[in-house]
Design an enzyme around this catalytic site. Structure first.
Site, PDB file in Angstrom:
ATOM      1  N   LEU A  17       0.815  -1.204   0.000  1.00  0.00           N
ATOM      2  CA  LEU A  17       0.000   0.000   0.000  1.00  0.00           C
ATOM      3  C   LEU A  17       0.853   1.260   0.000  1.00  0.00           C
ATOM      4  O   LEU A  17       0.526   2.250  -0.666  1.00  0.00           O
ATOM      5  CB  LEU A  17      -0.923   0.008   1.225  1.00  0.00           C
ATOM      6  N   TYR A 158      -3.579  -7.892  16.531  1.00  0.00           N
ATOM      7  CA  TYR A 158      -3.711  -7.056  15.329  1.00  0.00           C
ATOM      8  C   TYR A 158      -4.976  -6.196  15.388  1.00  0.00           C
ATOM      9  O   TYR A 158      -4.934  -4.980  15.158  1.00  0.00           O
ATOM     10  CB  TYR A 158      -3.745  -7.966  14.098  1.00  0.00           C
TER      11      TYR A 158
END
Length: 252
Positions: A17, A158
């Protein structure tokens, strides 16, 4: 906010990204400083984009300061896009016992503390620049995940780190409003990142089929496209945008 001739820091900018975002910035006439621990890939991309690479552990103050200094030396710093992160998969209690505490701490340290570290340092530098006609001085885009809202089995570390990034968005935007610095967060769904592309093709296909529409994995260029829209639209501030094709993650 104009991209043309302005400087943008991209953490995790050597791949995925971050790399797509860096390419978008340069294509729009901006300059990039890539901050990453992947030296070879980061230097290669920086050379291709005629930008600057700085080896950076986002959790370290000195590394963050070095990145901001490199950006300021390159021109007027107007933006930071935080893409650096890790995504371990460990159950709270698994076959081998409880979740290793150091894994949880490392995940939170990189994904949350690292994001905050880079944001605070970049915001300080951007706040010292001359304001544009709109009064704006800069933009910070952080990266969360749909796991912040739909965390799956094995994603306690996470998901909690990314939920904290989303939760930081509004108060940070309010903190920095007087400086003319906006703060936004993108929460991607399942994207074609290097980690995911290392999986077998059938696994990637199955994951893509979970997305209602378009029924495929997200592409890094689509993340970059949204980042550009955020940069250029001054009214976007203090919000998290899901970029996920309407997926809602199942437990596993």
């Amino acid at each position: 906010m104009q991209i043309q001739d302005n400087v943008f820091i991209i953490t995790g900018g050597a791949s995925g990204l971050g790399a797509a975002t860096a390419r978008m910035i340069v294509e729009a006439g901006g300059k990039v400083v890539l901050a990453d621990v992947q030296v070879e890939a980061g230097e290669a991309l920086a050379a291709e984009l005629k930008g600057k690479f700085v080896k950076c552990d986002v959790t370290l103050e000195a590394d963050g300061q070095a990145v901001v200094a490199a950006a300021v030396a390159l021109g007027t710093l107007r933006g930071l896009v935080n893409c650096a992160g890790v995504a371990p998969a460990v159950k709270t209690v698994g076959k081998d016992g409880p979740h290793p505490l150091e894994v949880f701490q490392r995940t939170v340290n990189i994904n949350l503390v690292g994001t905050f570290n880079m944001a605070r340092l970049a915001a300080d530098a951007m706040g010292k620049t001359a304001a544009m006609d709109s009064g704006e001085r800069g933009i910070i885009i952080n990266t969360a995940s749909v796991a912040a809202f739909d965390g799956q089995i094995g994603q306690a570390a996470y998901a909690s780190s990314k939920a904290a990034v989303a939760g930081m968005t509004l108060p940070m935007a309010r903190d920095l409003a007087r400086s003319g610095v906006r703060v936004m967060t993108i929460a991607p769904g399942i994207f074609e990142t290097p980690m995911l592309m290392g999986m077998p093709e059938e696994v990637r296909g199955a994951l893509g089929n979970m997305v209602p529409f378009p029924q495929r994995l997200g592409r890094p260029a689509e993340y970059a496209h949204l980042a550009r829209a955020i940069i250029e639209n001054v009214m976007l501030n203090g919000e998290t945008i899901r970029l996920d094709g309407a997926i809602r993650m199942q437990p596993k």
